[in-house]
Design a protein around this motif. Sequence first.
Motif, mmCIF file in Angstrom:
data_model
loop_
_atom_site.group_PDB
_atom_site.id
_atom_site.type_symbol
_atom_site.label_atom_id
_atom_site.label_comp_id
_atom_site.label_asym_id
_atom_site.label_seq_id
_atom_site.Cartn_x
_atom_site.Cartn_y
_atom_site.Cartn_z
ATOM 1 N N UNK A 85 -50.198 23.776 -0.723
ATOM 2 C CA UNK A 85 -48.806 23.479 -0.811
ATOM 3 C C UNK A 85 -48.371 23.358 -2.278
ATOM 4 N N UNK A 86 -49.127 23.224 -3.250
ATOM 5 C CA UNK A 86 -48.862 23.495 -4.551
ATOM 6 C C UNK A 86 -48.524 24.735 -4.963
ATOM 7 N N UNK A 87 -49.156 25.604 -4.548
ATOM 8 C CA UNK A 87 -48.902 27.016 -4.771
ATOM 9 C C UNK A 87 -47.518 27.309 -3.907
ATOM 10 N N UNK A 88 -47.480 26.914 -2.802
ATOM 11 C CA UNK A 88 -46.003 27.074 -2.059
ATOM 12 C C UNK A 88 -44.697 26.475 -2.804
ATOM 13 N N UNK A 89 -45.164 25.518 -3.488
ATOM 14 C CA UNK A 89 -44.164 24.772 -4.317
ATOM 15 C C UNK A 89 -43.703 25.426 -5.592
#
Length: 146
Positions: A85-89
């Motif tokens: 999710x952090x990579x997607x953000x």
Amino acid sequence: MVANPLRRLINLLSGLLGAILFGFAAGAVWMVPSMMFGRALPTLALPVGWALGYVVRRWLKFEGVPGAALAAGATVLASLYVSCLAAAASIAGMMGVGFAQAIADAGPAMLIALARLAQGPADIGLYLAGAVLSALVAWPLGRRRG
């Protein structure tokens, strides 16, 4: 009295499903402070691990080796999920697209690869420490008799 093997299998599968769902939920909740601070927060693996160990032991009613394995697995899953999710953000911020659009466009394989690249040895150590803490919390303590 010997437990029915089918009943034990169903109980284990439902516990596995519950641990997976709680792992994803913990990862999503973990993402909220990460989005607030604009970076991954691997130190939160310890409180998340404690919470998942407590959930597996008290709510899913698993103790011993199965409980410790489910709790540690749920913590590792939450760590992987929050990293993705952090990579997607990060993709969403760099590309100027929405968060959901970044997740859909990148796909799971790319998000996992980017999450793996973003992790340092200290981050992985904290994730594993959270998993160990989770397993210890799920393990039954000795009960006093008296």
